[in-house]
Design an enzyme around this catalytic site. Structure first.
Site, PDB file in Angstrom:
ATOM      1  CG  ASP A   1      -2.185  -1.026   1.091  1.00 17.11           C
ATOM      2  OD1 ASP A   1      -2.667  -1.223   0.091  1.00 17.11           O
ATOM      3  OD2 ASP A   1      -2.329  -1.668   2.353  1.00 17.11           O
TER       4      ASP A   1
ATOM      5  CG  ASN B   1      26.723 -35.366  14.486  1.00 18.15           C
ATOM      6  OD1 ASN B   1      27.324 -34.904  15.043  1.00 18.15           O
ATOM      7  ND2 ASN B   1      25.379 -35.227  14.615  1.00 18.15           N
TER       8      ASN B   1
END
Length: 931
Positions: free
Chosen positions: A356, A717
Site C-alpha cells: 500500500d 557427526n
C-alpha cells in the site's frame, strides 16, 4: 449449522445479575441488569472488579504443555530409548562380572542422557516463550467506552458489561447484545458455517432462534465487514459461543512448514542410515574380534548404540525452533511481528512486495494543506496532528474561504476518528485521513466544537468509497472526489447552490488531477438538506451539492526510498498499490523509485483483463491505482501463478482475502483492521515499508544460519561415524591393538562418542544460528521455496569434511601407538585420548568452516562473540575430561602432556586447512566462469 451450548443461559454474569436469553431482552433492560451505562460504559474500578471475578477474556488451551511434560518429552525420542538400552546392557554386564565398584559406563551414559534432556528442554522452553511473546504482541484489539471515553484495549481485557464499539474491519472480541447498529454486517462463518455475512439489528427476538438467526447479537471470533454498531458484552472467555465450541473440538494440528518437513525427513533418513552403519560396525567387530568375555559383547553393543545416537543430530529440531524463535524475536524488535515461527522461512524467499502507499511508503502524517472550491483555493499551514500549529495562510477570496470552511466542516462531521491531546502530544484514534479534517477544522474556527449531534449514518466501505452522516436535518458526505462528483447535481458558489454543468465538471476533474500530480491525496465533500429524520440510506446520496475537494499531503518516507533500492538490489520487485488517483500514484512512485517507467494501471483495468492477460501485465506494471480489494486478490493470484513468492500488505477488512492468499500476508499494526491482522502472517508495528525489507533481510539471514548449523552438525557427526567405522575396519593397518590384552580395542569408547555429541552439538550449533548477516545477503536473487535446505553441494561438503575428520583422528591415534603406519611409543589410553581430543578440536575448527560455503573462515572472524564463547567452552570441557582424574575414570581418558596437546590441535586444524583449499578452488572457478 453448528449447535453449541448457550453460555448466556448459564451464570456467566451471576455476580452482576444473571441474564438468560439476552436476544429476548430489550437493550435498555439488559444494560440495567448488567449494571452498565450504554453511553458512559464501565468505570475503571468496576472493570478491575469484574476482571477479578471473570478472569481474562481468553479461550483455554486444552493442549497446553506443562514444564514437566516438556522435560519428559525429551526422553521419548527413539534414539534416547536406545541409550536406555545401553544403560541396561552396561548395568547387566557389571552385575555379571561381580558388581565390583561402580557401574561407570552406565552412570556416565545416564548423566549424558540427562544433560541432553536439560539442553533440549532449555531450547524448547526458549522457543515456547518466544511463541507466547509473539502471540501477545499480535493479540486482537477492541474499541470500548470506559469512563465516558473511547479507548482501544486488548480484547483479552474485555469484561461483561463493557460497551463495545464496532466498525468495518473489527474482529468481535466477545459475545454481546447489540444496542445500536447502522448498516452493520458481520461475517460469522467461523462460528455458524454460513458463508454470507449477517445483517444485524437491535430489536428483541422471540423464542429461541438458532445461533445463525440471532441477528441482534454479536459473537467472539467473527468479523465486521460493513457498518458500525454498539454492543454490550454479555459473555467472555470460555463462556462465549466460541468457548463452547472449543470445549467440544480437539485441537487441529498445524501443517508443518516445508523447512520443518525437510528437516524431519533428513533426520529420519539419517537415523535409518546410521543405525544401518552401526549394525555393520557391530557385525564387523563380532566377525574380526576374538571375543572372550561378556564385557566384550557388551562393549560392542554399547558402542553401536552410542554411535547411532551420536551420529544423528537428535537435537536438530529443538535448535531449529530456537534459531527461528530468536530470529522472530529480532524481527519483533524491528517492528515486524511474525505470528508463527516458520513464516520467517517463507519471508526470506520473497521475490515481490506488493505494498500500500499511504502510511507504508509514505509517512502517514496526513496533513490537509489545500482546499479547492468554486471560488478559488485556500492554503492551510501547520504539519502533523496539532490543530493549533497552523492557520489559513493563503486564500483566493473571502468567498473562497467561506466555501472552504464548509468543505472542511463536512469532512470533520462525516468522520469516525478521534483527536485527543495526551501527555506525549496530540494523538489520533482512527483513520489518519479522516483525522486530517479534525486537525484542519480549528484552523478555520475559533472553537474546536463541531455543530449538532449525528442521528444517522451510511458508513464508509471500500466498494462505496464514501460515507454520509445526518446532523440537524442536513446530510454531509465525504469520499473519493470522482465518486462524490458523480452524485452531485449542484455546486455551492458563495451561499447559493448552482447547477453543475459538464464544463464545470471537467474543470473540477482537471483541478483534482493537478493536486494529485503534486502527490496529494484528494477527497471530495458534499451536502444535502433532507429534513429532520432518524434514518439514512445510500439512496439518499443523490442530488448532492458539491462543496469542494481537499488535498492531503502525505510525504514519502525517506527510509522507504532507500529500502526500495535495497530490495531492487536483492532481486525483489516492489509493486505499489493504492486507492488514490492514478496521477498521485505515479507522482509518489516516481519520487520513491518504485518503477522505471510511468505506466500506471487502475483496478478497473486489471479487473477487465483475462487471467492470461493479467499474467503478462504483472511482469510490466509496478504501480496500480484506484484499486479495489478484489483487484488485489487478482494481482496476488497472477503473481503466484508466475512462480513469485508474494508479500502483500493490507489494512482494510476487504484486504483480508488477498493478504491471506499471499505467501506472506502483511497487516498494518497501526491502521490495520483486526480482521486483516487475523488473516496476516506478519504485522507491521510501524506500518513502514522499510520494515518489510528489513524483515526479508532477517528472513534470509535466518535461512542462511540454518544452513550453517546444518552443515556443521552433519559434517561433524559424519566425522564421528567415519572415525569409528574406519577405525574398526582398518584397525590392523593403524596398529589399533592392546599388546597387554586380547580384549576388543576400539578407536573411541562409547562414552567418548557421547561426550563429543554433548560438547560439540549444542552450543556451537546454536552460536551459528546467531551469526550476523553475510555481506552479500541482500545482493543475491531470492531463492525458490522448492530449493532444498541441504542440496547436493552441501552433501558433498559434509561427506568430504567427515572423511577428513575421520582420517586426522585415526592418523593421530596411529602416531602415538606402536606399529601401524607411523611408529609411536605411547599406551593405548594415551593414543585413544589424543585421537578423541583431535576429533573434538577438529569439530570446533569446523564451526568456523561452516559459517560460509564459499567465503574464507578468516573473513569477519570476530563478528560472532557467541561462536568464540561456544568454542572456548568446548575447549575448557575437553581439557577437563582429559586432565581431571575423576573425568578420566568416567570417560576412559589419560592425561596428555603439552606435546600431545599441540599435536592434537595441529591435526584437528587440518580440517580448517582442507576446507580453505576447497573454498579457494571454488572461488577461482567462479572467477574464471565470470571472466
Amino acid at each position: 449449522m453448528t449447535k453449541v451450548n448457550d453460555p448466556t443461559k448459564t451464570s456467566s454474569t451471576a455476580g452482576i445479575g444473571a441474564v438468560d436469553n439476552v436476544w429476548q431482552v430489550p437493550g435498555d433492560d439488559l444494560t440495567a441488569r448488567l449494571q452498565t451505562d450504554a453511553v458512559a460504559g464501565l468505570s475503571s474500578a468496576e472493570v478491575a472488579a469484574r476482571r477479578a471475578e471473570f478472569g481474562p477474556n481468553e479461550l483455554e488451551d486444552t493442549e497446553q504443555e506443562t514444564r514437566l511434560q516438556r522435560f519428559l518429552k525429551q526422553f521419548r525420542d527413539p534414539l534416547v530409548s536406545l541409550l536406555f538400552v545401553a544403560i541396561a546392557i552396561s548395568t547387566l554386564a557389571w552385575i555379571l562380572e561381580g558388581a565390583h565398584g561402580a557401574p561407570i559406563d552406565a552412570i556416565v551414559i545416564a548423566i549424558i542422557v540427562i544433560a541432553n534432556a536439560v539442553i533440549g528442554y532449555a531450547q524448547e522452553s526458549k522457543a515456547a516463550d518466544a511463541v507466547a511473546a509473539l502471540a501477545k504482541m499480535s493479540a486482537a484489539m477492541s474499541t470500548v467506552v470506559r469512563d465516558r471515553h473511547k479507548t482501544r484495549i486488548p480484547s483479552s481485557e474485555l469484561v461483561p458489561g463493557d460497551i463495545l464499539l464496532l466498525e468495518e474491519g473489527d474482529a468481535v472480541g466477545a459475545d454481546g447484545r447489540l444496542l445500536e447498529a447502522t448498516n452493520l454486517r458481520i461475517q460469522e462463518a467461523s462460528l455458524t458455517g454460513e458463508a454470507i455475512a449477517v445483517d444485524k439489528q437491535t430489536l428483541p427476538l422471540a423464542g429461541e432462534p438458532p445461533l445463525a438467526e440471532r441477528d441482534n447479537c454479536v459473537f467472539n471470533g467473527t468479523g465486521v465487514v460493513e457498518g458500525v454498531g454498539r454492543a454490550v458484552v454479555t459473555a467472555t472467555g470460555m463462556r462465549t459461543e466460541m468457548g463452547a465450541i472449543a470445549t467440544l473440538l480437539d485441537a487441529t494440528e498445524q501443517e508443518e512448514s516445508p523447512l520443518k518437513r525437510e528437516i524431519t525427513r533428513i533426520s529420519k533418513w539419517l537415523g535409518i542410515a546410521v543405525v544401518g552403519i552401526a549394525v555393520v560396525v557391530m557385525a564387523v567387530l563380532l566377525l574380526v574380534s576374538d571375543l572372550e568375555s561378556p564385557s566384550d559383547y557388551v562393549e560392542i553393543l554399547v558402542l553401536g548404540v552410542s554411535l547411532a545416537v551420536a551420529a544423528v543430530p537428535e537435537g536438530l529440531p529443538a535448535i531449529l525452533s530456537l534459531v527461528l524463535a530468536i530470529g522472530v524475536q529480532a524481527l519483533a524488535r524491528r517492528n515486524a511481528v511474525m505470528k508463527d515461527l516458520h513464516s520467517v522461512e517463507t519471508l526470506g524467499a520473497a521475490s515481490v512486495i506488493c505494498s500500500d502507499k499511504t502510511g507504508t511508503l509514505t509517512r502517514n502524517e496526513m496533513t490537509l494543506t489545500t482546499v479547492v472550491t468554486a471560488s478559488g483555493t485556500v492554503e492551510l499551514g501547520g504539519i502533523g496532528y496539532d490543530p493549533t500549529s497552523g492557520a489559513v495562510v493563503a486564500r483566493t477570496s473571502e468567498r473562497a474561504q467561506a466555501e472552504a470552511e464548509l468543505a472542511v466542516l463536512i469532512g470533520a462531521v462525516a468522520n469516525n476518528s478521534q483527536l485527543d491531546e495526551g501527555e506525549s502530544g496530540w494523538e489520533i484514534l482512527g483513520d489518519p485521513t479522516e483525522a486530517a479534517f479534525l486537525v484542519a477544522w480549528p484552523k478555520f474556527a475559533s472553537s474546536r466544537e463541531l455543530p449538532g449531534e449525528r442521528t444517522a449514518e451510511v458508513p464508509f466501505s471500500s466498494e462505496r468509497k464514501r460515507m454520509s452522516v445526518l446532523v440537524d436535518g442536513r446530510m454531509f458526505t465525504k469520499g473519493a472526489p470522482d465518486v462524490i462528483l458523480e452524485l452531485c447535481t449542484h455546486e455551492l458558489v458563495g451561499e447559493e447552490p448552482q447547477p453543475l454543468t459538464d464544463a464545470r465538471r471537467e474543470e473540477i476533474a482537471r483541478a483534482i488531477i493537478e493536486l494529485s500530480a503534486k502527490g496529494m491525496r484528494t477527497l471530495g465533500t458534499a451536502f444535502k438538506d433532507v429534513g429532520e429524520r432518524c434514518e439514512l440510506s445510500a439512496a439518499d446520496e443523490a442530488g448532492l451539492c458539491f462543496a469542494g475537494f481537499v488535498g492531503i499531503l502525505d510525504p514519502p518516507r525517506e527510509e522507504a526510498k532507500r529500502a526500495i533500492a535495497e530490495a531492487h538490489g536483492a532481486g525483489i520487485r516492489t509493486i505499489m498499490i493504492t486507492g488514490d488517483h492514478p496521477v498521485t500514484a505515479a507522482s509518489i512512485a516516481g519520487q520513491l523509485g518504485v518503477a522505471d517507467n510511468q505506466r500506471v494501471m487502475t483496478g478497473a483495468e486489471v479487473d477487465a483483463l483475462s487471467p492470461e492477460e493479467r499474467a503478462k501485465v504483472v511482469h510490466e506494471v509496478d504501480v496500480y491505482a484506484r484499486v479495489a480489494p478484489e483487484d488485489k486478490l487478482h494481482l496476488v493470484d497472477a503473481l503466484r501463478r508466475d512462480g513469485q513468492i508474494v508479500a502483500m500488505t493490507g489494512d482494510g477488512v476487504n484486504d483480508a482475502p488477498a493478504v491471506k492468499a499471499a505467501d506472506i500476508g502483511v497487516a498494518m499494526g497501526i491502521n490495520g483492521t483486526e480482521v486483516t491482522k487475523e488473516a496476516a502472517r506478519m504485522i507491521l508495528a510501524d506500518d513502514n515499508y522499510a520494515t518489510i525489507v528489513s524483515a526479508v533481510k532477517r528472513g534470509r539471514v535466518v535461512f542462511d544460519n540454518i544452513q550453517k548449523f546444518l552443515r556443521y552438525l552433519l559434517s561433524s557427526n559424519m566425522g564421528e561415524v567415519c572415525t569409528v567405522f574406519f577405525g574398526v575396519v582398518l584397525a590392523g593397518v593403524i596398529g589399533l591393538s592392546d599388546p597387554n590384552s586380547s580384549d576388543l580395542v576400539l578407536p573411541l569408547l562409547a562414552t567418548q562418542v557421547l561426550w563429543i555429541n554433548l560438547v560439540t552439538d549444542s552450543a556451537p550449533a546454536l552460536a551459528l544460528g546467531l551469526d550476523p548477516a553475510d555481506g552479500d545477503v541482500m545482493r543475491r536473487k531470492p531463492r525458490s521455496l522448492d530449493d532444498h535446505v541441504i542440496d547436493a553441494a552441501m552433501w558433498q561438503r559434509v561427506i568430504f569434511i567427515g572423511l577428513v575428520m575421520g582420517a586426522v583422528t585415526l592418523l593421530t591415534i596411529d602416531m602415538f601407538l606402536p606399529g601401524g603406519l607411523v611408529e609411536g611409543t605411547d599406551s593405548l589410553e594415551v593414543a585413544r585420548t589424543a585421537g578423541f581430543t583431535t576429533l573434538v578440536v577438529a569439530q570446533l575448527f569446523n564451526v568456523f568452516n561452516s559459517r560460509s560455503a564459499h567465503a574464507s573462515a578468516f573473513s569477519n572472524l570476530f563478528t560472532n562473540r557467541w561462536l568464540w564463547a561456544s568454542v572456548g567452552l568446548g575447549l575448557v570441557l575437553q581439557v577437563a575430561v582429559v586432565q581431571a582424574p575423576f573425568m578420566q575414570v568416567a570417560f576412559g581418558t589419560a592425561a596428555l602432556d603439552l606435546q600431545h596437546w599441540l599435536i592434537a590441535i595441529a591435526m584437528g586444524s587440518i580440517v580448517l586447512l582442507a576446507e580453505e583449499i576447497m573454498k579457494m578452488l571454488y572461488r577461482i572457478r567462479r572467477r574464471n566462469r565470470a571472466a
